[in-house]
Design an enzyme around this catalytic site. Structure first.
Site, PDB file in Angstrom:
ATOM      1  N   CYS A  36       3.451  -1.656  -0.092  1.00 23.04           N
ATOM      2  CA  CYS A  36       2.489  -1.695  -1.206  1.00 23.04           C
ATOM      3  C   CYS A  36       2.959  -2.630  -2.304  1.00 23.04           C
ATOM      4  O   CYS A  36       2.190  -2.961  -3.201  1.00 23.04           O
ATOM      5  CB  CYS A  36       2.255  -0.301  -1.776  1.00 23.04           C
ATOM      6  SG  CYS A  36       3.722   0.425  -2.519  1.00 23.04           S
ATOM      7  N   CYS A 105       5.297   7.396  -2.183  1.00 29.16           N
ATOM      8  CA  CYS A 105       5.601   7.009  -3.568  1.00 29.16           C
ATOM      9  C   CYS A 105       6.773   7.833  -4.104  1.00 29.16           C
ATOM     10  O   CYS A 105       7.572   7.335  -4.901  1.00 29.16           O
ATOM     11  CB  CYS A 105       4.387   7.207  -4.456  1.00 29.16           C
ATOM     12  SG  CYS A 105       2.869   6.566  -3.740  1.00 29.16           S
TER      13      CYS A 105
HETATM   14 FE1  FES Z   1       3.214   2.069  -3.705  1.00 24.59          FE
HETATM   15 FE2  FES Z   1       2.560   4.442  -4.618  1.00 24.59          FE
HETATM   16  S1  FES Z   1       1.263   3.034  -3.611  1.00 24.59           S
HETATM   17  S2  FES Z   1       4.524   3.549  -4.515  1.00 24.59           S
END
Ligand code: FES
Length: 145
Positions: A36, A105
């Site tokens: 991400c 996360c």
């Molecule tokens: Fe990357 Fe939450 S979406 S740490």
């Protein structure tokens, strides 16, 4: 996609605790999630064996900010050993849970603490691997699959 976040997650996202940097920190850990692109940086002030101050900066999603905030609250004032035992599961429980797609996360917070403690030992010429163990790497983590 709509997620439901607990009140605690929303509180720590809206009012994160311990945000910032520590000048002359004894340990700094930076970890990133390659999937991400979120980045978390953790700063530790260590006296004796105790984490007397903890600060963080997170460039990431709301769940990453909330878990960093809660993680710093949970390890502040604790010993290095106690901080190393903090798992992402414990952070999530303290926040009354996270939606399943946001579990990765919370892994970032656990890794950032371990990376900062590793840095602290390295600065003292001590090999952190036997103490801290494997920090883990998002490339090998299947939380986002
Ligand atoms: Fe990357 Fe939450 S979406 S740490």
């Amino acid at each position: 996609m709509a997620f439901t976040y607990s009140e605690k997650v929303m509180d720590h996202f809206a009012n994160p605790r311990n945000v910032g940097e520590i000048e002359n920190a004894d340990g700094i850990g930076e970890v990133g999630n390659s999937k991400c692109g979120d980045i978390m940086k953790m700063y530790l002030k260590i006296e004796g064996n105790v984490l007397v101050d903890v600060k963080f900066k997170t460039f990431g999603c709301g769940a990453a900010i909330a878990t960093s905030s809660m993680a710093t609250e949970l390890i502040k004032g604790k010993t290095i050993d106690e901080a190393l035992k903090l798992t992402n599961k414990a952070v999530m429980e303290a926040l009354d849970g996270l939606p399943p797609v946001k579990v990765h996360c919370s892994v970032l917070a656990e890794q950032a603490i371990k990376a900062a403690i590793s840095d602290y030992y390295k600065k003292q010429g001590i090999d952190p691997t036997p103490i801290v163990g494997d920090i883990g790497d998002c490339d090998h983590c299947d939380h986002c699959e």
